[in-house]
Design a protein around this motif. Structure first.
Motif, PDB file in Angstrom:
ATOM      1  N   ARG A  49       0.821  -1.215   0.000  1.00 16.62           N
ATOM      2  CA  ARG A  49       0.000   0.000   0.000  1.00 16.62           C
ATOM      3  C   ARG A  49       0.856   1.265   0.000  1.00 16.62           C
ATOM      4  NH1 ARG A  49      -4.958  -1.323   4.159  1.00 16.62           N
ATOM      5  NH2 ARG A  49      -6.082  -2.675   2.727  1.00 16.62           N
ATOM      6  N   ILE A  50       1.941   1.247   0.743  1.00 19.58           N
ATOM      7  CA  ILE A  50       2.829   2.425   0.773  1.00 19.58           C
ATOM      8  C   ILE A  50       3.321   2.735  -0.628  1.00 19.58           C
ATOM      9  CG2 ILE A  50       5.052   3.301   1.593  1.00 19.58           C
ATOM     10  CD1 ILE A  50       4.540   1.677   4.200  1.00 19.58           C
ATOM     11  N   SER A  51       3.755   1.707  -1.359  1.00 21.16           N
ATOM     12  CA  SER A  51       4.257   1.947  -2.718  1.00 21.16           C
ATOM     13  C   SER A  51       3.123   2.261  -3.687  1.00 21.16           C
ATOM     14  CB  SER A  51       5.089   0.769  -3.204  1.00 21.16           C
ATOM     15  OG  SER A  51       4.295  -0.389  -3.300  1.00 21.16           O
ATOM     16  N   ARG A  52       1.952   1.632  -3.518  1.00 14.52           N
ATOM     17  CA  ARG A  52       0.826   1.877  -4.430  1.00 14.52           C
ATOM     18  C   ARG A  52       0.295   3.306  -4.281  1.00 14.52           C
ATOM     19  NH1 ARG A  52      -3.339  -2.105  -3.241  1.00 14.52           N
ATOM     20  NH2 ARG A  52      -4.230  -0.612  -1.826  1.00 14.52           N
ATOM     21  N   PHE A  53       0.121   3.777  -3.040  1.00 16.94           N
ATOM     22  CA  PHE A  53      -0.396   5.132  -2.839  1.00 16.94           C
ATOM     23  C   PHE A  53       0.640   6.183  -3.202  1.00 16.94           C
ATOM     24  CE2 PHE A  53      -3.160   3.272   0.794  1.00 16.94           C
ATOM     25  CZ  PHE A  53      -4.052   2.755  -0.123  1.00 16.94           C
ATOM     26  N   ASN A  54       1.939   5.916  -2.967  1.00 16.52           N
ATOM     27  CA  ASN A  54       3.037   6.816  -3.316  1.00 16.52           C
ATOM     28  C   ASN A  54       2.738   8.257  -2.894  1.00 16.52           C
ATOM     29  OD1 ASN A  54       5.523   7.525  -4.321  1.00 16.52           O
ATOM     30  ND2 ASN A  54       4.746   7.882  -6.391  1.00 16.52           N
ATOM     31  N   ILE A  55       2.450   8.465  -1.629  1.00 11.33           N
ATOM     32  CA  ILE A  55       2.046   9.771  -1.096  1.00 11.33           C
ATOM     33  C   ILE A  55       3.268  10.663  -0.937  1.00 11.33           C
ATOM     34  CG2 ILE A  55       0.931  10.924   0.840  1.00 11.33           C
ATOM     35  CD1 ILE A  55      -0.505   8.196   1.372  1.00 11.33           C
ATOM     36  N   GLN A  56       3.162  11.885  -1.465  1.00 12.09           N
ATOM     37  CA  GLN A  56       4.235  12.865  -1.403  1.00 12.09           C
ATOM     38  C   GLN A  56       3.730  14.146  -0.729  1.00 12.09           C
ATOM     39  OE1 GLN A  56       7.301  11.959  -2.636  1.00 12.09           O
ATOM     40  NE2 GLN A  56       6.338   9.997  -3.120  1.00 12.09           N
ATOM     41  N   ALA A  57       4.631  14.846  -0.048  1.00  8.30           N
ATOM     42  CA  ALA A  57       4.275  16.119   0.583  1.00  8.30           C
ATOM     43  C   ALA A  57       3.808  17.097  -0.487  1.00  8.30           C
ATOM     44  CB  ALA A  57       5.468  16.691   1.339  1.00  8.30           C
ATOM     45  N   GLY A  58       2.749  17.851  -0.179  1.00 11.58           N
ATOM     46  CA  GLY A  58       2.217  18.848  -1.092  1.00 11.58           C
ATOM     47  C   GLY A  58       1.081  18.342  -1.962  1.00 11.58           C
ATOM     48  N   GLN A  59       0.833  17.039  -1.976  1.00  6.62           N
ATOM     49  CA  GLN A  59      -0.250  16.492  -2.790  1.00  6.62           C
ATOM     50  C   GLN A  59      -1.604  16.765  -2.155  1.00  6.62           C
ATOM     51  OE1 GLN A  59       0.840  12.309  -3.005  1.00  6.62           O
ATOM     52  NE2 GLN A  59       1.558  12.570  -5.116  1.00  6.62           N
ATOM     53  N   GLU A  60      -2.602  16.976  -3.007  1.00  9.57           N
ATOM     54  CA  GLU A  60      -3.992  17.115  -2.581  1.00  9.57           C
ATOM     55  C   GLU A  60      -4.615  15.722  -2.682  1.00  9.57           C
ATOM     56  OE1 GLU A  60      -6.976  19.180  -0.929  1.00  9.57           O
ATOM     57  OE2 GLU A  60      -5.097  20.103  -1.524  1.00  9.57           O
ATOM     58  N   VAL A  61      -5.148  15.204  -1.565  1.00 11.31           N
ATOM     59  CA  VAL A  61      -5.638  13.828  -1.533  1.00 11.31           C
ATOM     60  C   VAL A  61      -6.987  13.723  -0.821  1.00 11.31           C
ATOM     61  CG1 VAL A  61      -3.325  12.791  -1.570  1.00 11.31           C
ATOM     62  CG2 VAL A  61      -4.398  13.313   0.613  1.00 11.31           C
ATOM     63  N   THR A  62      -7.676  12.624  -1.104  1.00  4.92           N
ATOM     64  CA  THR A  62      -8.836  12.201  -0.329  1.00  4.92           C
ATOM     65  C   THR A  62      -8.428  10.909   0.357  1.00  4.92           C
ATOM     66  OG1 THR A  62     -10.420  13.198  -1.845  1.00  4.92           O
ATOM     67  CG2 THR A  62     -11.242  11.463  -0.400  1.00  4.92           C
ATOM     68  N   VAL A  63      -8.499  10.902   1.680  1.00  8.72           N
ATOM     69  CA  VAL A  63      -8.084   9.757   2.480  1.00  8.72           C
ATOM     70  C   VAL A  63      -9.328   9.041   2.997  1.00  8.72           C
ATOM     71  CG1 VAL A  63      -6.754   9.000   4.489  1.00  8.72           C
ATOM     72  CG2 VAL A  63      -6.025  11.027   3.208  1.00  8.72           C
ATOM     73  N   SER A  64      -9.449   7.762   2.698  1.00 14.23           N
ATOM     74  CA  SER A  64     -10.507   6.912   3.265  1.00 14.23           C
ATOM     75  C   SER A  64      -9.860   6.134   4.398  1.00 14.23           C
ATOM     76  CB  SER A  64     -11.057   5.956   2.217  1.00 14.23           C
ATOM     77  OG  SER A  64     -11.605   6.678   1.139  1.00 14.23           O
ATOM     78  N   PHE A  65     -10.448   6.206   5.598  1.00 12.98           N
ATOM     79  CA  PHE A  65      -9.780   5.634   6.769  1.00 12.98           C
ATOM     80  C   PHE A  65     -10.767   5.034   7.759  1.00 12.98           C
ATOM     81  CE2 PHE A  65     -10.682  10.070   7.505  1.00 12.98           C
ATOM     82  CZ  PHE A  65     -11.178  10.116   8.796  1.00 12.98           C
ATOM     83  N   ASP A  66     -10.226   4.206   8.644  1.00 10.55           N
ATOM     84  CA  ASP A  66     -10.956   3.620   9.759  1.00 10.55           C
ATOM     85  C   ASP A  66     -10.314   4.126  11.047  1.00 10.55           C
ATOM     86  OD1 ASP A  66     -12.767   1.996   8.333  1.00 10.55           O
ATOM     87  OD2 ASP A  66     -11.222   0.468   8.057  1.00 10.55           O
TER      88      ASP A  66
END
Length: 132
Positions: A49-66
């Motif tokens: 998941r870490i590699s698939r999401f590839n989240i970087q600082a400054g990105q605009e995202v929608t986070v689905s969470f529990d």
């Protein structure tokens, strides 16, 4: 639950070995675009998941969470784990009228239409709603 915002911090990756094998997790901080911005730390668990999401600082995202909590030595701790993170086009942030990005509640409902005023009863009308 979902939250939309900008990634403002990417924490170092953590890893270890458990009875099930090797694991990896990484924490991120997202900030909403509300009138009073809120910040939330969330975790992504698993190297895939870490590699698939590839989240970087400054990105605009929608986070689905529990959200979950656990107890340790008489104290309780919250855990916010993301199961999906999607990139959002920065040009569309705030473009939907009535929707506040980062709001979990969506647009505010419109006020119901007020009923038309009833004409006052004439003095000779026998309108009596008394129980006796």
């Amino acid at each position: 639950m979902e939250l939309q915002g900008k990634i403002i911090a990417v924490m170092p990756e953590k890893s270890g070995v458990s009875a099930r094998g090797e694991w990896k997790a990484q924490d991120y901080v997202v900030e909403t675009h509300d009138a009073y911005p809120k910040k939330m730390v969330f975790s992504v668990f698993g190297a895939d998941r870490i590699s698939r999401f590839n989240i970087q600082a400054g990105q605009e995202v929608t986070v689905s969470f529990d959200i979950d909590a656990h107890e340790y030595q008489g104290r309780w701790f919250n855990s916010i784990r993301a199961f999906d993170v999607r990139l959002v086009d920065p040009a569309t942030v705030g473009a939907q009228p009535g929707v506040v990005p980062g709001s979990a509640f969506g647009p505010a409902p419109e006020a119901p239409a007020q009923p038309a005023a009833q004409p006052a009863a004439a003095a000779d009308d026998k309108v009596d709603d008394l129980p006796f």
